[in-house]
Design a protein around this motif. Structure first.
Motif, PDB file in Angstrom:
ATOM      1  N   ASN A 120       0.788  -1.233   0.000  1.00  0.00           N
ATOM      2  CA  ASN A 120       0.000   0.000   0.000  1.00  0.00           C
ATOM      3  C   ASN A 120       0.818   1.280   0.000  1.00  0.00           C
ATOM      4  N   GLY A 121       2.127   1.179   0.109  1.00  0.00           N
ATOM      5  CA  GLY A 121       2.926   2.388   0.210  1.00  0.00           C
ATOM      6  C   GLY A 121       2.545   3.162   1.460  1.00  0.00           C
ATOM      7  N   HIS A 138      -0.209   4.999   1.734  1.00  0.00           N
ATOM      8  CA  HIS A 138      -1.650   5.266   1.771  1.00  0.00           C
ATOM      9  C   HIS A 138      -2.230   5.157   3.180  1.00  0.00           C
ATOM     10  N   ASN A 142       1.677   3.714  -5.720  1.00  0.00           N
ATOM     11  CA  ASN A 142       1.480   4.030  -4.310  1.00  0.00           C
ATOM     12  C   ASN A 142       2.502   5.084  -3.895  1.00  0.00           C
TER      13      ASN A 142
END
Length: 217
Positions: free
Chosen positions: A90-91, A93, A161
């Motif tokens: 998800n990086g 986020h 992401n």
């Protein structure tokens, strides 16, 4: 990341703690890197009136605004993907969503109100953003309202992401004039107010001798 100087003092991390009252399970956002600076602006709340003798009258504590910049980088987590699966997928986020959530009313309440509105119900519950505490060391824990976030996403992974983000944040301190006495933030502010008085009595900075000799009173 370990320090290059093993005997260097451990730096306390600042952060934000959000409560969606009446729930007392908080959302905690710890700063990955403490901001290099915090800008504070205090503005007098004038008492008005304008009559003789009213020049020093105030309408409660000053309005205080804090502004600072957070830098968030996923590089350390991405170096060890086996231990950071959430960041790999998800990086940044999740942390961005947590920060943005400080300005939103609770999602379940929004859905409930939308359902009531569709059903034609006249009564809809008020939607309030979380109560947020700014934690900046043991001597500065303040209830704040997040006024604005400016989010700059500076780098992305293969799935777009965000993996490096800079967040400019502005927050207003909530005082006893803004919070009901039943709100926990009221007592957090009063504790901070008390501590400010204590700190002021400890002020011995500078040589006062010359000034004291000029005082007319």
């Amino acid at each position: 990341m370990s320090s290059d100087f093993p005997r260097s003092p451990r730096v306390m991390k600042g952060g934000l703690v959000a409560y969606q009252l009446p729930e007392l399970t908080p959302t905690i956002i710890v700063y990955q890197y403490n901001p290099d600076e915090v800008q504070r602006q205090l503005r007098l709340r004038g008492g008005g009136g304008g009559g003789r003798g009213d020049s020093n009258r105030v309408n409660g504590p000053p309005e205080e605004t804090l502004s600072f910049t957070l830098d968030i980088d996923a590089a350390d987590q991405l170096e060890v993907p086996s231990e950071n699966a959430i960041t790999v997928r998800n990086g940044l986020h999740p942390v961005i969503a947590a920060l943005e959530g400080l300005l939103y009313p609770p999602y379940p309440l929004v859905i409930a109100n939308e359902a009531l509105a569709i059903a034609g119900t006249a009564f809809i519950q008020g939607e309030q953003a979380p109560m947020v505490l700014l934690v900046w060391g043991p001597r500065r824990v303040l209830p704040v309202q997040i006024d604005s976030l400016s989010i700059r996403e500076q780098a992305f992974d293969q799935q777009l992401n965000p993996i490096r983000v800079q967040v400019e944040m502005s927050a207003s301190v909530q005082t006893y004039r803004d919070l009901d006495i039943t709100n926990p933030g009221y007592w957090v502010y009063m504790s901070s107010f008390t501590q400010k008085e204590v700190m002021a009595t400890l002020n011995t900075f500078g040589n006062r001798t010359g000034i004291q000799g000029l005082l007319p009173l």
